[in-house]
Structures are given as structure tokens and as C-alpha cells.
Motif scaffolding. Structure first.
Motif, short mmCIF file in Angstrom:
data_model
loop_
_atom_site.label_atom_id
_atom_site.label_comp_id
_atom_site.label_asym_id
_atom_site.label_seq_id
_atom_site.Cartn_x
_atom_site.Cartn_y
_atom_site.Cartn_z
N ARG A 1 -44.40 -7.62 -54.72
CA ARG A 1 -44.86 -9.00 -54.84
C ARG A 1 -43.69 -9.99 -54.86
N LEU A 2 -42.60 -9.63 -55.54
CA LEU A 2 -41.43 -10.51 -55.62
C LEU A 2 -40.77 -10.71 -54.25
N ALA A 3 -40.85 -9.70 -53.38
CA ALA A 3 -40.23 -9.79 -52.07
C ALA A 3 -40.89 -10.85 -51.19
N ARG A 4 -42.19 -11.08 -51.40
CA ARG A 4 -42.93 -12.12 -50.65
C ARG A 4 -42.80 -11.94 -49.13
N GLY A 5 -43.52 -10.96 -48.62
CA GLY A 5 -43.51 -10.74 -47.18
C GLY A 5 -44.87 -10.29 -46.70
N ASP A 6 -45.04 -10.17 -45.38
CA ASP A 6 -46.30 -9.64 -44.87
C ASP A 6 -46.32 -8.12 -45.01
N MET A 7 -47.52 -7.54 -44.99
CA MET A 7 -47.66 -6.13 -45.34
C MET A 7 -46.84 -5.21 -44.45
N TRP A 8 -46.88 -5.43 -43.13
CA TRP A 8 -46.22 -4.51 -42.21
C TRP A 8 -44.70 -4.58 -42.35
#
Length: 295
Positions: A31-38
Motif C-alpha cells: 500500500r505504501l508503494a502506491r502503484g498499479d497491481m501489475w
């Protein structure tokens, strides 16, 4: 006390405890990374594979022999299962609430008990069967909440992830082989899937340092410890150490993101946690009785 001097059961308890603690930080770091799933799936998995290859080469250099990497057909089957579980787990993380994911994945030990009963002929006790019934009720409350919230797909992926993890642990238990590196190398499968879907558009991760920390340190430790545990513990026992993630992950999310789960999710999760804890305590208390009867 050095690890080699511990009894097999204590080795299993120590390894799975460390693995469960490391795993509890997985979702917060994602969650902290904040990116799209893939992008997250690809970056997290390829980092794990890269670190694993470095460790393998280091072991080869220091010991003069390669460690056990993929022990036969059981290793291949276990690796495929772990690779699939990574995909389903992140699909759950990105499609439902964090509390839903960890509470539903806590059903893992009950799936493990069922699979051990069917394939390993390790018949579950009456207490295990009663616990399973209670846990079905608890998961039902959480899934019902998921239906109301429109995230039933995420809840279904969490349940599937629990089943696949239990299957991997059961296969590892059946083989009695060293499976420590299997889930780490198996991360190549979700890495391939992640980059295949992300690269045509480009990786989208706002804070990659968090996902690198996750893939390079926490996931290798968690996967290696939890995959090695079945050498010393039964599949349901190993599965129960996933309860550490169930308890701690929502706490980390609450502390970091100030997110409070819905009431029905908390009720269902409390039922799951209490059921597993009661079953674990009952099992521990019964073991001395069984041992005295055996003697």
C-alpha cells in the motif's frame, strides 16, 4: 541457542513465527508503494528472484555445493502453487479491504487440515472439525459484507489464495523435502505475468523503495521460513502461523493509514481469530496427554 540444537518441533515453531511476522508487513508495504497491481506484482516478484539468485550463488561459493533448489516433481508442484498464490493474493489486496484479505486468508489452516485428511490420511480431530464449522460462519460474515460493499471478487481471490497456500504447504509436507527456495524461485511466474501486463504502458509505482524492501528482504524471509516449516510441523500447524498476519496486518494498516474495518468484518475476523487460537491452545494441551498415553 543455535538453531541446529533445537528439536525439530521447536525449529518449526521458530521458523514459522519469523515467517509470519515478516509476512504481516507485506500488505502495508504494498500500500505504501502506491502503484498499479501489475507493476507491483512484477517489481515485488522480480526483486525476490534477484535476491534469491544472489543468496544461492553465495551459498555455492561458501559451501562449494549448490543448495536444494527444486526437489523433483513435488518441488515443481509446490512452486506452481506458490506462484499462483502470489497472483491471487495481490488480486485480493487490490480488490477488497485489507482486513477482508487477511481474515479470509486465515482460513488457510482449515483448508490444510482438509487436504491433509484427504491426501495424507491425517484425519482431523473433532475439535478441528468444530473449528472449521465456526470459521466457515466467520468467513460467511466477511463475504456477506463484501457482497454489500461490491468487492466480492476480491474476497473470492482471498479465499482462493488461502486454498492455494494450503495446497502448497500440504505438498511440501507430503514430500518431506527442503522447500525453502521453491517459493522464492517460483516468484519468477508472477514476475513474468506482472511485467507482461505492465510494460506495454510502463511501470507505475510512486514509491518503489517500499516494494524493493518488501521483495528483497521481507518476502524472501517469509517465504523461506514458511516453506521450510512443513519439514518439522504439520500442514495445519504451519497454516496457523499465517494468523500472525491476520492479527498484525490490520493493526499496521490502522496505524499507518488510519483505516478502520467495517463492523461486520471485525466481527467475522474476531470469530476466525478466536476459533484458531482456541483450537491451537486445545491442541497444545492435548499433546502431553497423547504422549503420556503412547508411553
Amino acid at each position: 541457542m543455535l538453531l541446529p540444537s533445537l528439536s525439530d518441533h521447536r525449529k518449526g515453531l521458530l521458523l514459522t513465527t519469523i515467517g509470519g511476522l515478516a509476512l504481516s508487513m507485506d500488505i502495508p508495504l504494498v500500500r505504501l508503494a502506491r502503484g498499479d497491481m501489475w507493476s507491483i506484482l512484477g517489481a515485488r516478484s522480480i526483486t525476490t528472484v534477484a535476491v534469491t539468485l544472489v543468496v544461492i550463488c553465495l551459498i555455492r561459493y561458501l559451501k562449494g555445493a549448490w543448495p536444494v533448489l527444486m526437489p523433483g516433481k513435488h518441488g515443481l508442484a509446490t512452486g506452481l502453487l506458490y506462484g499462483c498464490s502470489t497472483l491471487t493474493f495481490l488480486l485480493a489486496v487490490f480488490n477488497t479491504a485489507t482486513a477482508n484479505v487477511v481474515f479470509i486468508v486465515a482460513f488457510n489452516p482449515m483448508f490444510g487440515a482438509l487436504l491433509s485428511w484427504i491426501f495424507l490420511k491425517e484425519r482431523p480431530s473433532l475439535s478441528t472439525l468444530v473449528t472449521m464449522a465456526v470459521m466457515v460462519f466467520g468467513v460467511g460474515l466477511i463475504v456477506r459484507d463484501g457482497l454489500a460493499g461490491g468487492h466480492i471478487f476480491g474476497d473470492a481471490m482471498a479465499l482462493l489464495s488461502a486454498f492455494i497456500l494450503a495446497s502448497a504447504i500440504t505438498v511440501g509436507r507430503a514430500s518431506r523435502r527442503d522447500m525453502g527456495f521453491v517459493p522464492l524461485l517460483a516468484a519468477a511466474l508472477p514476475a513474468t505475468l506482472g511485467f507482461a501486463n505492465a510494460l506495454p504502458v510502463g511501470l507505475a509505482i510512486e514509491h518503489p523503495a517500499w516494494i524493493i524492501l518488501n521483495g528483497a528482504l521481507l518476502m524472501p524471509v517469509a517465504f523461506w521460513c514458511l516453506a521450510t516449516g512443513p519439514r518439522y510441523l504439520s500442514a495445519p500447524e504451519v497454516g496457523m502461523f499465517y494468523l500472525l498476519e491476520t492479527i498484525l496486518a490490520p493493526i499496521w494498516i490502522w496505524l499507518i493509514f488510519a483505516e478502520t474495518p467495517p463492523t461486520m468484518t471485525l466481527i467475522g475476523g474476531a470469530i476466525l481469530v478466536c476459533a484458531i487460537m482456541a483450537h491451537s491452545l486445545w491442541t497444545v494441551r492435548r499433546q502431553p496427554v497423547r504422549q503420556s498415553l503412547a508411553h
